[in-house]
Design an enzyme around this catalytic site. Structure first.
Site, short mmCIF file in Angstrom:
data_model
loop_
_atom_site.label_atom_id
_atom_site.label_comp_id
_atom_site.label_asym_id
_atom_site.label_seq_id
_atom_site.Cartn_x
_atom_site.Cartn_y
_atom_site.Cartn_z
N GLY A 12 2.14 5.88 2.38
CA GLY A 12 1.15 5.39 3.33
C GLY A 12 1.32 6.06 4.67
O GLY A 12 1.16 5.43 5.72
N ASN A 63 -1.03 6.61 -5.86
CA ASN A 63 -1.13 5.17 -5.69
C ASN A 63 0.24 4.60 -6.08
O ASN A 63 0.63 4.66 -7.24
CB ASN A 63 -2.22 4.60 -6.59
N VAL A 64 0.98 4.07 -5.10
CA VAL A 64 2.36 3.67 -5.38
C VAL A 64 2.45 2.50 -6.35
O VAL A 64 3.53 2.24 -6.90
CB VAL A 64 3.12 3.32 -4.07
N ASN A 90 6.48 2.61 3.21
CA ASN A 90 5.58 1.99 4.17
C ASN A 90 4.29 1.45 3.54
O ASN A 90 3.69 0.52 4.06
CB ASN A 90 5.25 2.99 5.27
N SER A 145 7.95 -7.31 7.04
CA SER A 145 7.09 -7.98 8.02
C SER A 145 7.73 -9.29 8.43
O SER A 145 8.41 -9.93 7.62
CB SER A 145 5.71 -8.25 7.42
N TYR A 158 0.56 -12.44 0.88
CA TYR A 158 1.12 -11.36 1.68
C TYR A 158 2.49 -11.75 2.22
O TYR A 158 3.45 -10.97 2.13
CB TYR A 158 0.19 -11.01 2.84
N LYS A 162 6.11 -9.94 1.26
CA LYS A 162 7.01 -9.33 2.23
C LYS A 162 8.40 -9.98 2.19
O LYS A 162 9.42 -9.31 2.43
CB LYS A 162 6.41 -9.39 3.63
#
Length: 246
Positions: A12, A63-64, A90, A145, A158, A162
């Site tokens: 990214g 695309n990871v 990232n 994050s 999300y 994280k």
């Protein structure tokens, strides 16, 4: 660890924090592979910015969340440069879903966020590890994050993804020691295109921070470079959030 002449993969790497990290690594003399999934124009522009300053960089698509694409990407970089010394994990995605609306969270949100944010980082780490282990030296920084610490963020999946990145960091640090150091930098709110259309929300948040302002991508990039350089550091989650998590 001296970053000069190191071969670095930044997933990214074409936008936001990824672009800032790519530029910062190049300024320190690293050769940077700027990975992208869909942002080809931005990745190529990042490469041009590095090359204009006399640095070495290439843009590479993968695309990871798809392991075979990650393996192909890493093989291509290793064939081009002979090695991969450092990895900055990232690449991440999110969904904007109200935290208090559990019924609004579809199964595919969980699947998408964990496939990219967690498994994607694992795929990349596993792919580069043999190159680092062969030379008995390497370092990985995962971008987490403060959502994974506070439990609050753009959505519940999300934040949980994280938190899983933070756990992945500690587990990888144990698995890959002593030759590969694995750490995580966990940003708070960062002034990137993620906030486009939410400027008022950003201003309100900035006013509540201890430092009175949100971080810039360059702030996060500076910390990531420092963590890569610090040879006495592994298994750590380091927040850069202007006091947001206090």
């Amino acid at each position: 660890m001296e970053l000069r002449d190191k071969k670095v993969l930044v997933t990214g790497g074409g936008t936001g924090i990824g672009r800032a990290v790519s530029l910062a690594l190049a300024e320190r003399g690293g050769a940077v592979a700027v990975n992208y999934s869909r942002s080809a124009d931005e990745a190529e522009e990042t490469v041009r910015m590095i090359q204009i300053q006399g640095g070495h960089a290439l843009a590479i698509q993968a695309n990871v969340s798809r392991e075979q694409e990650v393996l192909s990407m890493v093989d291509t970089i290793a064939c081009e440069w002979g090695n991969i010394d450092l990895l900055v994990n990232n690449a991440s995605v999110t969904r904007h879903i109200p935290m208090d609306d559990l019924d609004a969270i579809p199964d595919e949100a969980w699947d998408e966020l964990f496939q990219t944010n967690v498994k994607g980082m694992f795929y990349a780490a596993r792919a580069v590890a043999p190159y680092m282990l062969k030379q008995k030296q390497g370092a990985i920084v995962n971008v987490g994050s403060i959502a994974g610490i506070t439990g609050s963020g753009s959505s519940l999946p999300y934040a949980v993804s994280k938190a899983a990145v933070h756990g992945l960091t500690r587990s990888l640090a144990r698995s890959l020691a002593p030759h590969i150091r694995v750490n995580c930098v966990a940003p708070g709110a960062v002034l990137t295109r993620w906030w486009e259309g939410r400027e008022q929300q950003m201003e309100q948040l900035a006013g509540s921070l201890l430092l009175g302002k949100t971080a810039l991508p360059a702030d996060i990039a500076h910390m990531i470079c420092g963590v890569l350089e610090q040879e006495a550091l592994t298994g750590q989650i380091i927040t850069v959030d202007a006091g947001q998590s206090m």
